[in-house]
Enzyme design. Structure first.
Site, PDB file in Angstrom:
ATOM      1  N   ASP A  13       0.818  -1.223   0.000  1.00  0.00           N
ATOM      2  CA  ASP A  13       0.000   0.000   0.000  1.00  0.00           C
ATOM      3  C   ASP A  13       0.849   1.269   0.000  1.00  0.00           C
ATOM      4  OD1 ASP A  13      -2.398  -1.639   0.349  1.00  0.00           O
ATOM      5  OD2 ASP A  13      -1.771  -1.855   2.433  1.00  0.00           O
ATOM      6  N   LYS A  16       2.666   2.277  -5.185  1.00  0.00           N
ATOM      7  CA  LYS A  16       3.452   1.835  -6.351  1.00  0.00           C
ATOM      8  C   LYS A  16       2.745   2.144  -7.664  1.00  0.00           C
ATOM      9  CE  LYS A  16       3.498  -2.273  -4.515  1.00  0.00           C
ATOM     10  NZ  LYS A  16       3.005  -1.909  -3.173  1.00  0.00           N
ATOM     11  N   ALA A  39      -3.648  -7.668  -4.665  1.00  0.00           N
ATOM     12  CA  ALA A  39      -2.978  -6.370  -4.710  1.00  0.00           C
ATOM     13  C   ALA A  39      -3.877  -5.368  -5.413  1.00  0.00           C
ATOM     14  CB  ALA A  39      -1.645  -6.489  -5.454  1.00  0.00           C
ATOM     15  N   GLY A  40      -3.933  -4.149  -4.874  1.00  0.00           N
ATOM     16  CA  GLY A  40      -4.695  -3.094  -5.530  1.00  0.00           C
ATOM     17  C   GLY A  40      -3.827  -1.883  -5.762  1.00  0.00           C
ATOM     18  N   HIS A  41      -3.554  -1.560  -7.019  1.00  0.00           N
ATOM     19  CA  HIS A  41      -2.760  -0.378  -7.333  1.00  0.00           C
ATOM     20  C   HIS A  41      -3.691   0.752  -7.754  1.00  0.00           C
ATOM     21  CE1 HIS A  41       1.221  -2.757  -8.073  1.00  0.00           C
ATOM     22  NE2 HIS A  41       0.728  -2.887  -6.866  1.00  0.00           N
ATOM     23  N   ARG A 143       3.281 -28.552  -8.031  1.00  0.00           N
ATOM     24  CA  ARG A 143       3.275 -29.044  -9.411  1.00  0.00           C
ATOM     25  C   ARG A 143       1.918 -29.596  -9.840  1.00  0.00           C
ATOM     26  NH1 ARG A 143       8.416 -32.630  -8.153  1.00  0.00           N
ATOM     27  NH2 ARG A 143       7.152 -32.747  -6.276  1.00  0.00           N
ATOM     28  N   GLN A 224       2.261  -5.817  -3.539  1.00  0.00           N
ATOM     29  CA  GLN A 224       2.439  -5.919  -2.091  1.00  0.00           C
ATOM     30  C   GLN A 224       3.714  -5.162  -1.661  1.00  0.00           C
ATOM     31  OE1 GLN A 224       1.798  -9.222  -3.684  1.00  0.00           O
ATOM     32  NE2 GLN A 224      -0.377  -8.934  -3.362  1.00  0.00           N
ATOM     33  N   VAL A 300      -8.327  -3.059  -2.496  1.00  0.00           N
ATOM     34  CA  VAL A 300      -9.068  -4.236  -2.948  1.00  0.00           C
ATOM     35  C   VAL A 300     -10.113  -4.657  -1.929  1.00  0.00           C
ATOM     36  CG1 VAL A 300      -8.873  -6.707  -3.444  1.00  0.00           C
ATOM     37  CG2 VAL A 300      -7.259  -5.104  -4.460  1.00  0.00           C
TER      38      VAL A 300
END
Length: 423
Positions: A13, A16, A39-41, A143, A224, A300
């Site tokens: 936060d 960025k 993530a929320g930009h 995997r 993040q 978010v």
């Protein structure tokens, strides 16, 4: 040509998205290298607030290509909603947005697993965003995961069914009351897959390394913050990917010797969302004022962010781990008018004074030691040049540069694109 990195140095936060948007004019390619829709930009310009979750923050610039790298995990449902949010702005994302075939997909059952796992922890919850991030990365390292490139294979739905069935068996193991209608969730999921397949899938490591050879400029965008890194963060209260500089190499397929500038972003104070230790957290009216003035709510989740003074012990640690070459200080405007400022310069740790981040920073082990500074009274949000900065702000910046031994090149004085001052 080198690949520059942009990273958060705290618990996320930091702002960025705004700085990527500001810097995009200097780059041909913006490449997201890890994380998912947890993530929320946030970007603000022309009076409009935009929140991106998976799409790189250069998408609003018509001249830049935007790459979602192999280290990212993609929820097709959330992703399509992001695309729909861009439709009203005349953005030709089918031309300027491309996706690595090696990026993993978040399935509906990943989100259900996330909820079941968190519910089973009771009071020991880690503060998951419940977006399915952790279970998706678990399948990746185990995997078992389904990747974007699998969508081009004839048997991908068989792979999906096998994994979803496995997840449902795991959900029942947790023995918690999780109500869901998987068939309904799958209708939305498969519709979103159809939209996703309209975009271009690439072998991103080949694309990016070829771009370097051709002399194109690339900015790698992290999500993040460094203190949420799976290896170097405040484990277990962390995310499931490498948020530090090393994550850009594994998340994009770029060799370490290709890395150029490392932009580190931090707030003039500190915030944290969710659970986990936070040595400089404030529980008084000062912390409440920071939260109110700074509009400290998750982009978010909407969750309120915990607020506290700047922690230089933690900041030095993340600068070192990332090899930061220049710093950007965000939200200096939020602190205007405080009676005094404090900065944590050391910890009292088990009877000793230390200046490094120890293994355990739980409150019973760590007490912050503060230096105090006079605060500026001026409203920074109207300022557009460094010459307008008050003496107290310049003194604060000079102290931080001396302690961190890294120049602070950008100071943000508000959320809008124009409120970004170069030094």
């Amino acid at each position: 040509m080198a690949v520059d990195l942009l990273l958060g140095l705290q618990w996320g936060d930091e702002g960025k998205g705004k700085i990527v948007d500001v810097l995009t004019k200097n780059y041909n390619i913006i490449a997201r290298f890890q994380g998912g829709p947890n993530a929320g930009h946030t970007l603000e310009f022309d009076g409009i607030k935009h929140v991106l979750r998976t799409i790189p923050s250069g998408i609003f610039h018509k001249t830049a290509m935007n790459v979602i790298g192999n280290g990212v995990v993609i929820d097709p449902v959330v992703f399509v909603k992001e695309l729909e949010g861009l439709d009203q702005f005349d953005i030709d994302y089918k031309k300027t947005l491309i996706i690595s075939r090696k990026a993993h997909l978040i399935l509906p059952t990943h989100r259900l697993l996330d909820a079941a796992s968190e519910a089973s922890k009771g009071k020991a919850k880690i503060g998951s965003t419940l977006k399915g991030i952790g279970p998706t990365y678990m399948d990746k390292t185990g995997r078992n995961g389904i990747r974007v490139g699998d969508l081009e294979l004839a048997n991908w739905k068989t792979k999906y069914r096998n994994l979803a069935d496995k997840h449902e068996a795991m959900i029942s193991f947790y023995d918690v009351d999780i109500q869901y209608d998987l068939q309904e969730m799958e209708v939305e999921f498969f519709d979103a897959i159809t939209r996703l397949k309209e975009l271009t899938f690439i072998d991103s490591e080949e694309y990016l390394n070829q771009a370097v050879k051709e002399g194109k400029t690339i900015l790698a965008e992290g999500a993040q913050g460094s203190l949420l890194d799976i290896d170097f963060g405040t484990y277990p209260f962390v995310t499931s990917s490498n948020t530090t500089a090393a994550g850009a190499c594994t998340g994009l397929g770029i060799a370490p010797n290709r890395i150029g500038e490392v932009f580190g972003i931090f707030k003039a104070y500190t915030t944290r969302v969710g659970s986990g230790p936070f040595p400089t957290e404030l529980f008084d009216e000062v912390g409440a004022e920071m939260a109110e003035v700074g509009r400290e709510f998750g982009a978010v989740t909407g969750r309120p962010r915990r607020c506290g003074w700047l922690d230089l012990v933690a900041l030095k640690y993340t600068c070192e781990v990332n090899g930061v070459t220049q710093l950007n200080m965000m939200k200096g405007d939020v602190l205007s008018g405080f009676s005094t400022l404090k900065v944590c310069t050391a910890y009292k740790y088990k009877g000793e004074t230390i200046t490094h981040l120890p293994y355990n920073i739980e409150p019973e082990n760590v007490t912050p030691i503060y230096s105090e500074f006079p605060c500026w009274k001026e409203d920074l949000t109207k300022m557009r040049d460094v010459s307008q900065f008050p003496k107290e702000l310049n003194d604060y910046i000079a102290f931080l540069e001396k302690e961190l031994e890294i120049p602070i090149k950008i100071v943000s004085v508000g959320p809008d694109r124009t409120q970004t001052i170069a030094r």
